[in-house]
Design a protein around this motif. Structure first.
Motif, short mmCIF file in Angstrom:
data_model
loop_
_atom_site.label_atom_id
_atom_site.label_comp_id
_atom_site.label_asym_id
_atom_site.label_seq_id
_atom_site.Cartn_x
_atom_site.Cartn_y
_atom_site.Cartn_z
N PRO A 57 38.18 28.47 38.84
CA PRO A 57 39.30 29.35 38.49
C PRO A 57 38.99 30.30 37.34
CG PRO A 57 39.76 27.10 37.82
CD PRO A 57 38.53 27.05 38.69
N LEU A 58 38.04 29.93 36.50
CA LEU A 58 37.65 30.85 35.42
C LEU A 58 36.97 32.09 35.99
CD1 LEU A 58 36.29 28.34 32.71
CD2 LEU A 58 38.60 29.30 32.98
N PHE A 59 36.16 31.89 37.03
CA PHE A 59 35.57 33.04 37.73
C PHE A 59 36.67 33.83 38.44
CE2 PHE A 59 31.33 30.73 37.92
CZ PHE A 59 30.63 31.70 37.22
N ILE A 60 37.56 33.12 39.12
CA ILE A 60 38.60 33.80 39.91
C ILE A 60 39.50 34.66 39.02
CG2 ILE A 60 40.68 33.39 41.30
CD1 ILE A 60 39.27 30.86 42.40
N LEU A 61 39.88 34.13 37.88
CA LEU A 61 40.80 34.83 36.98
C LEU A 61 40.11 35.85 36.09
CD1 LEU A 61 43.00 31.77 35.95
CD2 LEU A 61 43.58 33.58 37.58
N GLY A 62 38.79 35.92 36.18
CA GLY A 62 38.06 36.91 35.39
C GLY A 62 37.79 36.48 33.96
N VAL A 63 38.14 35.24 33.62
CA VAL A 63 37.82 34.74 32.29
C VAL A 63 36.31 34.73 32.10
CG1 VAL A 63 37.98 32.74 30.73
CG2 VAL A 63 39.91 33.34 32.23
N VAL A 64 35.62 34.31 33.15
CA VAL A 64 34.16 34.43 33.21
C VAL A 64 33.85 35.45 34.31
CG1 VAL A 64 31.97 33.26 33.63
CG2 VAL A 64 33.84 32.03 32.51
N PRO A 65 33.30 36.61 33.97
CA PRO A 65 33.06 37.63 34.99
C PRO A 65 31.95 37.22 35.97
CG PRO A 65 32.30 38.37 32.82
CD PRO A 65 32.93 37.04 32.62
N LEU A 66 32.11 37.65 37.21
CA LEU A 66 31.06 37.42 38.20
C LEU A 66 29.79 38.17 37.80
CD1 LEU A 66 32.92 37.67 41.63
CD2 LEU A 66 32.04 35.61 40.54
N TYR A 67 28.66 37.66 38.25
CA TYR A 67 27.39 38.32 37.95
C TYR A 67 26.41 38.09 39.10
CZ TYR A 67 26.47 33.51 36.40
OH TYR A 67 26.36 32.14 36.34
N GLY A 68 25.34 38.84 39.08
CA GLY A 68 24.28 38.66 40.06
C GLY A 68 24.68 39.05 41.47
N PRO A 69 24.03 38.46 42.47
CA PRO A 69 24.29 38.80 43.87
C PRO A 69 25.74 38.58 44.31
CG PRO A 69 22.22 37.60 43.68
CD PRO A 69 22.88 37.55 42.34
N MET A 70 26.43 37.60 43.70
CA MET A 70 27.82 37.38 44.08
C MET A 70 28.68 38.57 43.66
SD MET A 70 29.70 35.18 45.73
CE MET A 70 29.10 33.51 45.55
N LYS A 71 28.41 39.13 42.52
CA LYS A 71 29.14 40.32 42.08
C LYS A 71 28.91 41.46 43.06
CE LYS A 71 29.60 43.57 38.21
NZ LYS A 71 29.12 43.93 36.86
N LYS A 72 27.67 41.63 43.52
CA LYS A 72 27.36 42.69 44.48
C LYS A 72 28.05 42.42 45.82
CE LYS A 72 22.89 43.88 42.43
NZ LYS A 72 21.41 43.93 42.64
N ALA A 73 28.14 41.15 46.20
CA ALA A 73 28.83 40.80 47.46
C ALA A 73 30.30 41.18 47.38
CB ALA A 73 28.67 39.31 47.75
N GLU A 74 30.93 40.92 46.24
CA GLU A 74 32.33 41.27 46.07
C GLU A 74 32.52 42.79 46.00
OE1 GLU A 74 35.38 38.86 45.64
OE2 GLU A 74 33.81 38.55 47.13
N GLU A 75 31.58 43.49 45.39
CA GLU A 75 31.64 44.95 45.36
C GLU A 75 31.48 45.52 46.76
OE1 GLU A 75 28.54 45.84 42.62
OE2 GLU A 75 29.82 45.66 40.84
N ARG A 76 30.65 44.88 47.58
CA ARG A 76 30.45 45.32 48.96
C ARG A 76 31.73 45.23 49.75
NH1 ARG A 76 27.85 40.94 51.19
NH2 ARG A 76 29.90 40.29 51.97
#
Length: 457
Positions: A207-226
C-alpha cells in the motif's frame, strides 16, 4: 543423510546448476529453457558421460511424482477459462467496481482481497488474479503491477497465519525437530510470527507503493507509464506477437454469484479436505452446474474449456516440472546442507538472525523449493540457535520469512508461475518488473534482522 553425503562429495560444485539457471535466464530472458539447461548441468555433474540416462530417469520419476500438480494446474486453467468465458469474472468485477471506484482503490482492494484469501498461496493467486483482471484493466493498471500485488500477498500472508497450509506444515516440521521441550510446534510457530520481519514488511510496503508514499521505480514505473500513456495493460511484445486474444471483448457479464459461489466452494472444500486439487475439481463442477441451468454453458462447451484449460497451462506445467527436476538434482548434489554448513562456523548471536535470513532466502530463491528448504533448514538452524543461546522463535521466524522471500521473488517457482498464469504474463515479465520492487523489503528485512540480532544478543 543422503544430502550430507552428497555435500561431502560435491561441495562447491553443487552451486553450478543454480548459477547456470540464473545467469542464463538473465541473458536469454527465458525461464523454461534456463531451467532445462540447469537440469542438464546437474545430470552431467552427477553422471558425467552417462548424464543423458540420468537426466531422463530423474525427469520421468518427477513426472510420475508430480501427477498431482499436472492435474492441479490443468484444472486451474479450466477454472480460469470457465470464469472468464462465461462472464462470471466480469460479473464479479461489476460488484467490485462499487467499492473499487478509482485507480488507487482498485489496487488497495486487490491487496485486501489477497490478505483475506490467506489459506493457500495458489488459491490467492488464482482467486485474486482472475477476479481483478477486469477491474485493473478498466483503471489502466498494468498486469505486471497486478502480478506484483497478488504475489506480495501470497506466501508472505500465508506464513503470518498459523492456520494456513504454510503454517500447519512448518509447525509440524518444528515439532519433529524436538529441541523446544514441552512447547508444541504450533505454539512455537505462533510465537515466531512477530519475528517474520520480511513477511510483515513485504505485505506493508504494497500500500505504500500504491498510495505513492514510496514512489515506483525501475521497470515497474515504466510499465505503469506505458499503460497510462497507451492503454496497453500487457507488455508491448504481447500485442506485437498477438498473444492477447481479446477473449473477453464479446463476453457479457453474468451474475456475480457465478464467480463468488465457485470460489467459496474452492476455498471451503480445500480447507475441509486439505486437498486443493479436490477443491478445484469440485468448484469447476459447481461452476458448470450453475452455468448450465442458466443456459450460459453447454456440456460440450464445458468439456472444451477443460481441454483448453490444460492447453493454457501447458507452459506453466512444464516450467514447474523443470523446476522440480532441478530441485531433485540440487538435493542429490547436497546444495542446501553445503551452504548452511559452510556458513555455520561464522555465526554469532548478534549476526544469527540476519545471516540465517540471507542464507535461507538465497537458497529458497536459487532452488525454488521453499517447503523443501525449510524442511532441511529447521533441523540445522534450531539446534544452532539453542547452542548459541539465540531466541529459537527468532530463528524460526527468520527461516519462515526467508522462504516467503523465495516464493515472492523466485521467478521460476510454482508460486510465481501460478501468479503469472492468473494474470496473463510470462515469468520473465514478473522478474523484470517485480524483482527491483522486492529489493526494498529485502533490504529493510536484512537491516531489521541485523538490528534485532544486536538488540537481543
Amino acid at each position: 543423510m543422503e544430502a550430507l553425503d552428497a555435500m561431502e562429495t560435491y561441495g562447491v560444485i553443487s552451486l553450478i546448476p543454480v548459477a547456470v539457471v540464473i545467469v542464463t535466464a538473465i541473458i536469454t530472458k527465458r525461464a523454461l529453457e534456463s531451467l532445462v539447461l540447469g537440469t542438464f548441468v546437474g545430470a552431467i555433474l552427477i553422471a558425467k558421460s552417462a548424464w543423458w540416462g540420468t537426466w531422463f530417469d530423474y525427469t520421468l520419476t518427477e513426472i510420475g511424482d508430480s501427477a498431482y500438480y499436472i492435474i492441479m494446474f490443468g484444472m486451474f486453467g479450466a477454472m480460469i477459462r470457465i470464469l472468464q468465458y462465461s462472464g462470471s469474472a466480469l460479473g464479479f468485477a461489476d460488484i467490485g467496481a462499487r467499492l473499487a471506484n478509482s485507480r488507487k482503490k482498485t489496487m488497495l482492494f486487490t491487496w485486501v482481497l489477497g490478505i483475506i484469501i490467506f489459506v493457500e498461496d495458489y488459491l490467492n493467486a488464482l482467486g485474486v488474479g482472475v477476479a481483478m483482471q477486469t477491474l485493473t484493466d478498466k483503471w489502466k493498471i498494468s498486469r505486471e503491477y497486478l502480478a506484483f500485488i497478488v504475489n506480495s500477498t501470497g506466501a508472505a500472508v500465508c506464513i503470518l497465519v498459523p492456520f494456513s497450509s504454510w503454517g500447519i506444515l512448518y509447525a509440524s516440521q518444528i515439532e519433529e525437530v524436538g529441541v523446544l521441550g514441552e512447547v508444541s510446534g504450533f505454539n512455537a510457530y505462533v510465537n515466531s510470527i512477530p519475528f517474520m520481519l520480511y513477511a510483515w514488511i513485504a505485505v506493508i510496503v504494497v500500500p505504500l507503493f500504491i498510495l505513492g508514499v514510496v514512489p515506483l521505480y525501475g521497470p515497474m514505473k515504466k510499465a505503469e507509464e506505458r499503460v497510462l500513456g497507451t492503454g496497453r495493460v500487457f507488455p508491448d511484445y504481447h500485442y506485437e506477437e498477438e498473444i492477447v486474444d481479446g477473449m473477453q471483448d464479446d463476453t457479457k457479464p453474468s451474475n456475480a454469484l457465478n464467480f463468488i459461489v465457485p470460489m467459496i466452494v474452492l476455498i471451503g472444500i480445500t480447507i475441509y479436505t486439505a486437498d486443493i486439487v479436490f477443491g478445484v475439481i469440485i468448484s469447476v463442477v459447481a461452476a458448470f452446474i450453475m452455468l448450465f441451468f442458466q443456459k450460459l454453458m453447454s456440456l460440450g462447451q464445458f468439456c472444451d474449456h477443460i481441454v483448453g484449460g490444460f492447453k493454457d497451462m501447458l507452459y506453466v506445467t512444464m516450467l514447474v516440472l523443470a523446476a522440480f527436476v532441478l530441485q531433485d538434482f540440487n538435493d542429490a548434489l547436497g546444495l542446501t546442507p553445503f551452504v548452511i554448513d559452510s556458513v555455520a562456523p561464522i555465526l554469532s548471536p548478534a549476526l544469527f538472525p540476519a545471516v540465517t535470513f540471507i542464507v535461507i532466502a538465497g537458497l529458497a530463491f536459487a532452488t525454488g523449493s521453499f517447503w523443501g528448504v525449510a524442511a532441511i533448514s529447521f533441523p540445522i538452524i534450531l539446534p544452532l540457535a539453542i547452542a548459541l543461546n539465540v531466541n529459537p522463535y527468532m530463528a524460526i521466524g527468520a527461516v519462515a520469512a526467508a522462504t516467503a522471500f523465495g516464493s515472492h521473488a523466485c521467478f521460476y517457482s510454482d508460486a510465481v508461475t501460478v501468479t503469472c498464469a492468473a494474470t496473463g504474463l510470462k515469468n520473465m515479465d514478473y522478474a523484470r518488473t517485480a524483482l527491483p520492487l522486492i529489493g526494498l523489503p529485502l533490504v529493510l528485512g536484512v537491516l531489521a534482522y541485523l538490528v534485532l540480532g544486536i538488540v537481543m544478543a
